[in-house]
Scaffold this active site. Structure first.
Site, PDB file in Angstrom:
ATOM      1  N   ASP A  30       0.848  -1.188   0.000  1.00  0.00           N
ATOM      2  CA  ASP A  30       0.000   0.000   0.000  1.00  0.00           C
ATOM      3  C   ASP A  30       0.892   1.250   0.000  1.00  0.00           C
ATOM      4  O   ASP A  30       1.886   1.324   0.728  1.00  0.00           O
ATOM      5  CB  ASP A  30      -0.911  -0.007   1.238  1.00  0.00           C
ATOM      6  CG  ASP A  30      -2.053   0.975   1.125  1.00  0.00           C
ATOM      7  OD1 ASP A  30      -3.203   0.532   1.062  1.00  0.00           O
ATOM      8  OD2 ASP A  30      -1.782   2.199   1.105  1.00  0.00           O
ATOM      9  N   ILE A  31       0.506   2.243  -0.805  1.00  0.00           N
ATOM     10  CA  ILE A  31       1.313   3.459  -0.939  1.00  0.00           C
ATOM     11  C   ILE A  31       1.285   4.310   0.346  1.00  0.00           C
ATOM     12  O   ILE A  31       2.211   5.090   0.595  1.00  0.00           O
ATOM     13  CB  ILE A  31       0.811   4.278  -2.156  1.00  0.00           C
ATOM     14  CG1 ILE A  31       1.882   5.199  -2.690  1.00  0.00           C
ATOM     15  CG2 ILE A  31      -0.461   5.039  -1.835  1.00  0.00           C
ATOM     16  CD1 ILE A  31       1.536   5.818  -4.049  1.00  0.00           C
ATOM     17  N   ASN A  83     -12.885  -3.140   2.636  1.00  0.00           N
ATOM     18  CA  ASN A  83     -13.807  -2.008   2.734  1.00  0.00           C
ATOM     19  C   ASN A  83     -14.769  -2.086   1.553  1.00  0.00           C
ATOM     20  O   ASN A  83     -14.335  -2.163   0.401  1.00  0.00           O
ATOM     21  CB  ASN A  83     -13.036  -0.685   2.696  1.00  0.00           C
ATOM     22  CG  ASN A  83     -12.130  -0.521   3.905  1.00  0.00           C
ATOM     23  OD1 ASN A  83     -12.503  -0.871   5.019  1.00  0.00           O
ATOM     24  ND2 ASN A  83     -10.932   0.003   3.682  1.00  0.00           N
ATOM     25  N   GLY A  89     -15.345   3.460   3.866  1.00  0.00           N
ATOM     26  CA  GLY A  89     -13.948   3.824   3.665  1.00  0.00           C
ATOM     27  C   GLY A  89     -13.333   3.332   2.375  1.00  0.00           C
ATOM     28  O   GLY A  89     -12.128   3.487   2.164  1.00  0.00           O
ATOM     29  N   GLN A  90     -14.142   2.723   1.489  1.00  0.00           N
ATOM     30  CA  GLN A  90     -13.561   2.281   0.208  1.00  0.00           C
ATOM     31  C   GLN A  90     -13.229   3.503  -0.641  1.00  0.00           C
ATOM     32  O   GLN A  90     -14.095   4.362  -0.878  1.00  0.00           O
ATOM     33  CB  GLN A  90     -14.531   1.359  -0.546  1.00  0.00           C
ATOM     34  CG  GLN A  90     -13.881   0.769  -1.801  1.00  0.00           C
ATOM     35  CD  GLN A  90     -14.763  -0.264  -2.514  1.00  0.00           C
ATOM     36  OE1 GLN A  90     -15.896  -0.528  -2.110  1.00  0.00           O
ATOM     37  NE2 GLN A  90     -14.214  -0.829  -3.581  1.00  0.00           N
ATOM     38  N   HIS A  96     -10.322  -5.201  -3.366  1.00  0.00           N
ATOM     39  CA  HIS A  96      -9.006  -5.550  -2.843  1.00  0.00           C
ATOM     40  C   HIS A  96      -9.121  -5.951  -1.388  1.00  0.00           C
ATOM     41  O   HIS A  96     -10.037  -5.512  -0.685  1.00  0.00           O
ATOM     42  CB  HIS A  96      -8.013  -4.378  -2.990  1.00  0.00           C
ATOM     43  CG  HIS A  96      -8.528  -3.090  -2.441  1.00  0.00           C
ATOM     44  ND1 HIS A  96      -9.429  -2.302  -3.139  1.00  0.00           N
ATOM     45  CD2 HIS A  96      -8.304  -2.458  -1.268  1.00  0.00           C
ATOM     46  CE1 HIS A  96      -9.723  -1.235  -2.419  1.00  0.00           C
ATOM     47  NE2 HIS A  96      -9.065  -1.304  -1.266  1.00  0.00           N
ATOM     48  N   HIS A  98      -7.023  -5.920   2.135  1.00  0.00           N
ATOM     49  CA  HIS A  98      -5.860  -5.407   2.866  1.00  0.00           C
ATOM     50  C   HIS A  98      -5.295  -6.522   3.742  1.00  0.00           C
ATOM     51  O   HIS A  98      -6.050  -7.262   4.385  1.00  0.00           O
ATOM     52  CB  HIS A  98      -6.270  -4.256   3.798  1.00  0.00           C
ATOM     53  CG  HIS A  98      -6.816  -3.046   3.102  1.00  0.00           C
ATOM     54  ND1 HIS A  98      -6.058  -1.904   2.909  1.00  0.00           N
ATOM     55  CD2 HIS A  98      -8.026  -2.781   2.560  1.00  0.00           C
ATOM     56  CE1 HIS A  98      -6.804  -0.989   2.295  1.00  0.00           C
ATOM     57  NE2 HIS A  98      -7.996  -1.495   2.075  1.00  0.00           N
TER      58      HIS A  98
HETATM   59  P1  5GP Z   1      -9.617   1.317   0.320  1.00  0.00           P
HETATM   60  O1  5GP Z   1      -9.751   2.531   1.184  1.00  0.00           O
HETATM   61  O2  5GP Z   1     -10.282   1.514  -1.038  1.00  0.00           O
HETATM   62  O3  5GP Z   1     -10.049   0.039   0.993  1.00  0.00           O
HETATM   63  O4  5GP Z   1      -8.086   1.118   0.098  1.00  0.00           O
HETATM   64  C1  5GP Z   1      -7.386   1.677  -0.977  1.00  0.00           C
HETATM   65  C2  5GP Z   1      -5.933   1.638  -0.604  1.00  0.00           C
HETATM   66  O5  5GP Z   1      -5.182   1.795  -1.781  1.00  0.00           O
HETATM   67  C3  5GP Z   1      -5.519   2.758   0.354  1.00  0.00           C
HETATM   68  O6  5GP Z   1      -4.980   2.188   1.543  1.00  0.00           O
HETATM   69  C4  5GP Z   1      -4.476   3.558  -0.449  1.00  0.00           C
HETATM   70  O7  5GP Z   1      -3.398   3.985   0.352  1.00  0.00           O
HETATM   71  C5  5GP Z   1      -4.037   2.562  -1.511  1.00  0.00           C
HETATM   72  N1  5GP Z   1      -3.651   3.158  -2.772  1.00  0.00           N
HETATM   73  C6  5GP Z   1      -4.341   4.115  -3.465  1.00  0.00           C
HETATM   74  N2  5GP Z   1      -3.692   4.418  -4.604  1.00  0.00           N
HETATM   75  C7  5GP Z   1      -2.587   3.632  -4.642  1.00  0.00           C
HETATM   76  C8  5GP Z   1      -1.517   3.511  -5.577  1.00  0.00           C
HETATM   77  O8  5GP Z   1      -1.454   4.163  -6.621  1.00  0.00           O
HETATM   78  N3  5GP Z   1      -0.556   2.593  -5.289  1.00  0.00           N
HETATM   79  C9  5GP Z   1      -0.587   1.847  -4.138  1.00  0.00           C
HETATM   80  N4  5GP Z   1       0.433   0.986  -3.960  1.00  0.00           N
HETATM   81  N5  5GP Z   1      -1.576   1.945  -3.237  1.00  0.00           N
HETATM   82  C10 5GP Z   1      -2.567   2.836  -3.485  1.00  0.00           C
END
Ligand code: 5GP
Ligand code: ZN
Length: 106
Positions: A30-31, A83, A89-90, A96, A98
């Protein structure tokens, strides 16, 4: 899904390193990590969220990928999070899972 950031990552557009991958999914860091180790297990197929997933085989393969990626990363203990929906929080609308391990800041 040309607009989808995770589809672009899967296509190799950003040269993101995959820490694990198989026929069904890729796994990358995760970034914006919320734990000492924070990985994302992402199906190669674009599915918006768990609510749009109707393929139980893929769901099983994704969970097996979680286990395999955790093992490959040397993790014995970890938390998995999905999420689903904006209010939960998505942020990225490509399904995906985590994987969080170590000190978790959620
Ligand atoms: P969500 O909140 O949708 O469950 O999680 C999305 C996750 O993707 C977040 O934790 C965010 O930091 C990560 N993320 C978003 N854009 C990128 C990206 O371009 N590269 C990587 N490696 N992670 C990303
Ligand atoms: Zn996508």
């Amino acid at each position: 899904m040309s607009e989808c950031i995770f589809c672009k990552i899967i296509n190799g557009d950003f040269n993101t390193e995959f820490v694990y991958e198989n026929e069904y999914a890729v796994v990358f860091k995760d970034i914006n990590p919320k734990a000492d180790t924070h990985l994302l297990v992402v199906p190669r197929k674009h599915v918006e969220s768990l609510n749009e997933l109707d393929d139980e085989v893929l769901l099983g393969k994704l969970m097996m990928t979680v286990k395999e990626a955790a093992k490959a990363a040397g993790l014995k203990s970890y938390r998995t999070v999905i999420n689903t929906g904006k209010e939960a929080g998505q942020e990225v609308f490509h399904l995906h899972i985590h994987i969080l391990a170590g000190s978790i800041r959620l």
